[in-house]
Design a protein around this motif. Sequence first.
Motif, PDB file in Angstrom:
ATOM      1  N   LEU A  51       0.811  -1.224   0.000  1.00 15.92           N
ATOM      2  CA  LEU A  51       0.000   0.000   0.000  1.00 15.92           C
ATOM      3  C   LEU A  51       0.840   1.268   0.000  1.00 15.92           C
ATOM      4  O   LEU A  51       0.345   2.348  -0.330  1.00 15.92           O
ATOM      5  CB  LEU A  51      -0.962  -0.008   1.191  1.00 15.92           C
ATOM      6  CG  LEU A  51      -1.924  -1.197   1.225  1.00 15.92           C
ATOM      7  CD1 LEU A  51      -2.813  -1.143   2.459  1.00 15.92           C
ATOM      8  CD2 LEU A  51      -2.782  -1.221  -0.027  1.00 15.92           C
ATOM      9  N   SER A  52       2.134   1.142   0.367  1.00 18.87           N
ATOM     10  CA  SER A  52       2.970   2.345   0.381  1.00 18.87           C
ATOM     11  C   SER A  52       3.183   2.880  -1.047  1.00 18.87           C
ATOM     12  O   SER A  52       3.468   4.053  -1.251  1.00 18.87           O
ATOM     13  CB  SER A  52       4.316   2.050   1.030  1.00 18.87           C
ATOM     14  OG  SER A  52       4.953   1.034   0.302  1.00 18.87           O
ATOM     15  N   VAL A  53       2.972   2.023  -2.030  1.00 14.14           N
ATOM     16  CA  VAL A  53       3.125   2.433  -3.437  1.00 14.14           C
ATOM     17  C   VAL A  53       2.062   3.463  -3.839  1.00 14.14           C
ATOM     18  O   VAL A  53       2.246   4.215  -4.796  1.00 14.14           O
ATOM     19  CB  VAL A  53       3.014   1.178  -4.345  1.00 14.14           C
ATOM     20  CG1 VAL A  53       3.074   1.526  -5.812  1.00 14.14           C
ATOM     21  CG2 VAL A  53       4.106   0.190  -3.996  1.00 14.14           C
ATOM     22  N   THR A  54       0.954   3.482  -3.097  1.00 10.00           N
ATOM     23  CA  THR A  54      -0.151   4.355  -3.501  1.00 10.00           C
ATOM     24  C   THR A  54       0.248   5.831  -3.562  1.00 10.00           C
ATOM     25  O   THR A  54      -0.411   6.609  -4.238  1.00 10.00           O
ATOM     26  CB  THR A  54      -1.355   4.203  -2.530  1.00 10.00           C
ATOM     27  OG1 THR A  54      -0.877   4.385  -1.195  1.00 10.00           O
ATOM     28  CG2 THR A  54      -2.005   2.854  -2.665  1.00 10.00           C
ATOM     29  N   THR A  55       1.319   6.196  -2.861  1.00 14.06           N
ATOM     30  CA  THR A  55       1.739   7.611  -2.895  1.00 14.06           C
ATOM     31  C   THR A  55       2.698   7.882  -4.066  1.00 14.06           C
ATOM     32  O   THR A  55       3.077   9.015  -4.294  1.00 14.06           O
ATOM     33  CB  THR A  55       2.480   7.986  -1.598  1.00 14.06           C
ATOM     34  OG1 THR A  55       3.556   7.070  -1.433  1.00 14.06           O
ATOM     35  CG2 THR A  55       1.560   7.946  -0.397  1.00 14.06           C
ATOM     36  N   ARG A  56       3.096   6.835  -4.764  1.00 10.66           N
ATOM     37  CA  ARG A  56       4.141   7.006  -5.789  1.00 10.66           C
ATOM     38  C   ARG A  56       3.614   6.914  -7.218  1.00 10.66           C
ATOM     39  O   ARG A  56       4.393   6.883  -8.169  1.00 10.66           O
ATOM     40  CB  ARG A  56       5.243   5.970  -5.563  1.00 10.66           C
ATOM     41  CG  ARG A  56       5.888   6.162  -4.199  1.00 10.66           C
ATOM     42  CD  ARG A  56       6.990   5.217  -3.946  1.00 10.66           C
ATOM     43  NE  ARG A  56       8.060   5.310  -4.927  1.00 10.66           N
ATOM     44  CZ  ARG A  56       9.150   4.565  -4.885  1.00 10.66           C
ATOM     45  NH1 ARG A  56       9.305   3.688  -3.927  1.00 10.66           N
ATOM     46  NH2 ARG A  56      10.081   4.703  -5.803  1.00 10.66           N
ATOM     47  N   VAL A  57       2.290   6.854  -7.349  1.00 12.22           N
ATOM     48  CA  VAL A  57       1.716   6.695  -8.691  1.00 12.22           C
ATOM     49  C   VAL A  57       1.616   8.058  -9.379  1.00 12.22           C
ATOM     50  O   VAL A  57       1.035   8.989  -8.833  1.00 12.22           O
ATOM     51  CB  VAL A  57       0.305   6.067  -8.600  1.00 12.22           C
ATOM     52  CG1 VAL A  57      -0.299   5.888  -9.980  1.00 12.22           C
ATOM     53  CG2 VAL A  57       0.378   4.737  -7.885  1.00 12.22           C
ATOM     54  N   ALA A  58       2.198   8.158 -10.562  1.00 17.49           N
ATOM     55  CA  ALA A  58       2.007   9.362 -11.387  1.00 17.49           C
ATOM     56  C   ALA A  58       1.000   9.014 -12.485  1.00 17.49           C
ATOM     57  O   ALA A  58       0.745   7.835 -12.755  1.00 17.49           O
ATOM     58  CB  ALA A  58       3.340   9.775 -11.996  1.00 17.49           C
ATOM     59  N   HIS A  59       0.432  10.048 -13.090  1.00 17.87           N
ATOM     60  CA  HIS A  59      -0.628   9.806 -14.079  1.00 17.87           C
ATOM     61  C   HIS A  59      -0.286  10.376 -15.446  1.00 17.87           C
ATOM     62  O   HIS A  59       0.589  11.224 -15.565  1.00 17.87           O
ATOM     63  CB  HIS A  59      -1.954  10.393 -13.589  1.00 17.87           C
ATOM     64  CG  HIS A  59      -2.480   9.689 -12.388  1.00 17.87           C
ATOM     65  ND1 HIS A  59      -2.157  10.087 -11.106  1.00 17.87           N
ATOM     66  CD2 HIS A  59      -3.256   8.590 -12.272  1.00 17.87           C
ATOM     67  CE1 HIS A  59      -2.731   9.260 -10.241  1.00 17.87           C
ATOM     68  NE2 HIS A  59      -3.399   8.353 -10.921  1.00 17.87           N
ATOM     69  N   SER A  60      -1.017   9.918 -16.432  1.00 19.92           N
ATOM     70  CA  SER A  60      -0.875  10.451 -17.787  1.00 19.92           C
ATOM     71  C   SER A  60      -2.276  10.727 -18.344  1.00 19.92           C
ATOM     72  O   SER A  60      -3.168   9.873 -18.209  1.00 19.92           O
ATOM     73  CB  SER A  60      -0.126   9.429 -18.654  1.00 19.92           C
ATOM     74  OG  SER A  60       0.096   9.952 -19.932  1.00 19.92           O
ATOM     75  N   PRO A  61      -2.473  11.909 -18.948  1.00 19.85           N
ATOM     76  CA  PRO A  61      -3.830  12.279 -19.378  1.00 19.85           C
ATOM     77  C   PRO A  61      -4.196  11.774 -20.784  1.00 19.85           C
ATOM     78  O   PRO A  61      -3.322  11.477 -21.591  1.00 19.85           O
ATOM     79  CB  PRO A  61      -3.769  13.808 -19.400  1.00 19.85           C
ATOM     80  CG  PRO A  61      -2.326  14.135 -19.636  1.00 19.85           C
ATOM     81  CD  PRO A  61      -1.511  12.995 -19.114  1.00 19.85           C
ATOM     82  N   ILE A  62      -5.501  11.687 -21.020  1.00 24.56           N
ATOM     83  CA  ILE A  62      -6.021  11.393 -22.369  1.00 24.56           C
ATOM     84  C   ILE A  62      -7.115  12.414 -22.654  1.00 24.56           C
ATOM     85  O   ILE A  62      -7.902  12.777 -21.768  1.00 24.56           O
ATOM     86  CB  ILE A  62      -6.617   9.967 -22.472  1.00 24.56           C
ATOM     87  CG1 ILE A  62      -5.555   8.904 -22.155  1.00 24.56           C
ATOM     88  CG2 ILE A  62      -7.186   9.719 -23.872  1.00 24.56           C
ATOM     89  CD1 ILE A  62      -6.067   7.454 -22.221  1.00 24.56           C
ATOM     90  N   LEU A  63      -7.151  12.860 -23.891  1.00 30.12           N
ATOM     91  CA  LEU A  63      -8.185  13.806 -24.319  1.00 30.12           C
ATOM     92  C   LEU A  63      -9.026  13.124 -25.395  1.00 30.12           C
ATOM     93  O   LEU A  63      -8.490  12.612 -26.383  1.00 30.12           O
ATOM     94  CB  LEU A  63      -7.497  15.059 -24.884  1.00 30.12           C
ATOM     95  CG  LEU A  63      -8.362  16.113 -25.537  1.00 30.12           C
ATOM     96  CD1 LEU A  63      -9.347  16.707 -24.543  1.00 30.12           C
ATOM     97  CD2 LEU A  63      -7.484  17.226 -26.107  1.00 30.12           C
ATOM     98  N   GLY A  64     -10.330  13.121 -25.167  1.00 28.04           N
ATOM     99  CA  GLY A  64     -11.259  12.602 -26.182  1.00 28.04           C
ATOM    100  C   GLY A  64     -12.086  13.761 -26.687  1.00 28.04           C
ATOM    101  O   GLY A  64     -12.643  14.520 -25.888  1.00 28.04           O
TER     102      GLY A  64
END
Length: 488
Positions: free
Chosen positions: A280-293
């Motif tokens: 669960l400590s990984v939950t703070t390390r997630v980065a995101h990438s956006p999508i545009l529709g």
Amino acid sequence: MTARQRVLVAGGGVAGIASALALAQLGVQVTLVETRKKLGGRATSFTDVRTGEHLDNCQHVVLGCCTNYLDFLRRLGSLDKLTWTREQYWIERGGRTSIIRPSFLPAPTHFSLSVLAARFLSIREKLALARAMNAILRADRSRWTNKAFADFLASVGQPPRLIRVFWAPVVISACNLPCERCCASSALQVFQEGFIANAHAADVGVSRVPLVELYDRAESIISAAGGSIRLGASIQSLTPRSITLSTGEVLNADKVISTLPAERLREVVSDELIASDPRLSVTTRVAHSPILGVHMRFDRPILSTPHAVLVDANVQWLFRKDDEGKSIHAVISAADDWLPLTEEQVAQRVLSDLHAHIPSSAQAKLEWVRPVKEKRATFALTPDFEPLRPGVMPQNPEGLILAGDWVQSGWPATMEGAVRTGYAAAAAALSRPAGELVVRDMPPSRLCRLLGLRSVPSPLLKDSPADHTPPAHRTSIAQIPTTPVLTS
Ligand SMILES: Cc1cc2nc3c(=O)[nH]c(=O)nc-3n(C[C@H](O)[C@H](O)[C@H](O)COP(=O)(O)OP(=O)(O)OC[C@H]3O[C@@H](n4cnc5c(N)ncnc54)[C@H](O)[C@@H]3O)c2cc1C
């Protein structure tokens, strides 16, 4: 656990519905808790107040190799709501179109004839592409986890234009990151399993109905087993055996499956639970990438093919949303630089690509446009994050069971990855091997095996040796994927 015991599923996206369905169909009393008033999470639809249209948040594509997602639709009775095409239309500036389609040749050579005929690639680029595909066929992708796919392309000497017009759009569309940022082993998985292994693996399926309608039967299947779907119920906190809603209501069960996205899970688990479960400590390390529709309606038909890849453009894919070709959906993955744009600026950018690639579209009047920006469309599948993706199973059997597209499935952030983890989580809740619910991959062709395509067992099936035996041969995606036989 017996079928009479109770399971709570947190989150009503594809992973949560898949878990709940699989459990309900085994007679388990399951309660699915979803904060929104509809199912589907990121793969859903909404009614646009301006136009009154039922729109998907973004076009969702499924490939023939998505065996678990297809099984999920079969469980829902929605498999026949997909339309399939085997062709990919690549449109250059000026409108010249090349069609990439499988031929009578066996995998991995099935695309070779149409690639040879493709006009958007030079002879030199086709030779380089063949060289790279040959290397991908034999690549041991476990050796590429810590590298970017651009490193792999460099190792096989891919020319810059070929990267720009071929590799980049495919990788960005499949993994939602550019080649320089995308984990090489994940991109290799896409090409090995989605293009090379089976002549039907890259068949393109899209829903004919708004995505949310695919889940219409979920409620009746779950309630038939004594369970329920709680929509509009926001989880405030959860433990491995209970969920507390924002209203203060506490739901208890024998097991809790979280299918919440990492950042939402972080908000509802205690520091003590995180300290006791390193996943669960990984939950703070997630980065995101956006999508545009971008949904658009024109006053006349502009797209004659079901979909199209725009060669060397900002927009990667176009989808025709009606029979005439007046309603178009444009998809821009890894859309970071589009996020600050206004609706007008987005429309202008898309129109400029459309006019350049489909010159007749310049005569058409845009009647309306509706961009949908998903800032956190998927987690960023970087070489840093891929090895950190948590497993479904807790080390402590009494711990929290995890599912969702960010959990380790062996797949990028896709509906297929989400369903795989959903099924594995359902099996875990029943203390059964994942292989009893997770559907096997499409079988690689005999020629692929002879040429040395490495078959990589799914990380979800590590504890299920029986599942590594060759699956029954399926040659057509028109056939329904086999669901493993499970008795409750
Ligand atoms: C724009 C876009 C385009 C995409 N295109 C494709 C594609 O073409 N093909 C493909 O395979 N995949 C595509 N994806 C990815 C795909 O949509 C996701 O991988 C998949 O839907 C993730 O499902 P999930 O169940 O893991 O997560 P989610 O869909 O995020 O589900 C999690 C659920 O948890 C709920 N939730 C969150 N917090 C709480 C809380 N506190 N209480 C209760 N409920 C809560 C959320 O509302 C949500 O419904 C796309 C995604 C986006 C955004």
